[in-house]
Design an enzyme around this catalytic site. Structure first.
Site, short mmCIF file in Angstrom:
data_model
loop_
_atom_site.label_atom_id
_atom_site.label_comp_id
_atom_site.label_asym_id
_atom_site.label_seq_id
_atom_site.Cartn_x
_atom_site.Cartn_y
_atom_site.Cartn_z
N ARG A 295 0.84 -1.21 0.00
CA ARG A 295 0.00 0.00 0.00
C ARG A 295 0.87 1.26 0.00
NH1 ARG A 295 -4.27 -1.49 4.87
NH2 ARG A 295 -4.89 -3.54 4.09
N ASP B 203 0.22 5.46 1.07
CA ASP B 203 -0.75 6.31 1.76
C ASP B 203 -1.31 7.40 0.85
OD1 ASP B 203 -0.45 4.93 4.18
OD2 ASP B 203 1.28 6.15 4.76
N TYR C 286 12.36 3.46 -1.88
CA TYR C 286 11.54 4.66 -1.82
C TYR C 286 12.45 5.88 -1.94
CZ TYR C 286 7.24 2.37 -0.18
OH TYR C 286 6.10 1.61 -0.10
N ARG D 180 8.43 8.17 5.91
CA ARG D 180 8.06 9.55 6.26
C ARG D 180 8.46 9.88 7.69
NH1 ARG D 180 1.91 9.66 4.95
NH2 ARG D 180 2.07 11.68 6.01
#
Length: 264
Positions: A55, A57, A118, A206
């Site tokens: 997933r 966000d 990422y 994050r």
């Protein structure tokens, strides 16, 4: 029951305006997965169940999200059907199917993934960017890249990343292995953080970025990152960086599985 064909494909998307990758129960919440699934059902004229590597966000972007689904349609790889072209004709401009393959039966977009990369972007200058505000965080004060790089060294290796996990779906373990955690200037006023690991907890990247910026901006010793990591307490870490700066760059699979995927 007829035999099904498993299709693997990569998709890029601008996460702005979506509630994230995963379908939500709340009315009015539009997910990337829902839009892609609907487009596939139009192309294949059958009910489709879509699986992805993981997933993302709300507001998070992807350059190469990996998905798979199974279809009753017989597909001849020799005919080189441009599935992505057909799929893109049913998708909004913010979602693009990039490449597709016929995948072996043992391929699974979620379960077969070995590691992911990422990237996080920061505009670092006195004024924000009118054009990058949906695609990067803005930090006004000059950032010390050496400090950021030094604190990130403590993330490398296998650790319990509980301090960087936001509340979410219960999981078996919060232990993950990080192979790369690098800061570099993409251009004089844009900083990028690239991280590769065996897997990531909810909002982990994050939270790491937010903590790195907090340590740098408060002039704290970079070794504080190690202390936060060892505390295994989310309250000890910094705030979560905004979603719009984060990108899923790449998902890795075993070479054997990649080799057995036939490009369409």
């Amino acid at each position: 029951m007829s035999e099904k064909t498993k299709i693997r494909f990569t998709v890029a998307y601008d996460g702005t305006g979506f509630c994230g990758w995963q379908k939500q129960k709340q009315e009015g919440q539009i997910s990337v997965a829902h839009v892609v699934e609907q487009a596939l059902e139009k192309v294949f004229n059958e009910k489709i169940t879509l699986f992805a590597s993981g997933r993302t966000d709300a507001g998070v972007h992807a350059l190469n999200q990996v998905c798979h689904f199974s279809t009753h349609r017989k597909i001849d790889p020799a005919k080189k059907w441009d599935l992505c072209w057909a799929l893109n004709s049913q998708l909004p401009p913010s979602i693009v199917a990039k490449k597709a393959w016929i995948a072996p039966e043992d391929f699974h977009a979620t379960l077969s993934a070995t590691h992911k990369t990422y990237r996080y972007l920061i505009v670092n200058r006195p004024r924000p960017s009118a054009h990058l505000n949906r695609y990067a965080e803005w930090v006004r004060k000059p950032l010390n890249i050496e400090h950021l790089q030094e604190s990130s060294k403590f993330l490398l290796g296998k650790h319990d990343f509980k301090s960087f996990q936001s509340v979410g779906t219960p999981i078996l373990t919060t232990v993950r292995e990080i192979y790369q955690a690098d800061w570099e200037w993409r251009r004089p006023d844009v900083l990028q953080f690239t991280i590769t690991g065996s897997g990531f907890l909810k909002q982990m990247v994050r939270n790491i970025v937010g903590t790195s910026l907090m340590l740098e901006q408060k002039g704290m010793n970079p070794v504080k990152m190690q202390e936060i990591l060892q505390a295994e307490d989310r309250k000890k870490a910094g705030p979560s960086a905004p979603a719009q700066g984060l990108y899923l760059m790449r998902v890795f699979y075993p070479q054997d599985l990649d080799n057995r995927c036939l490009e369409l």
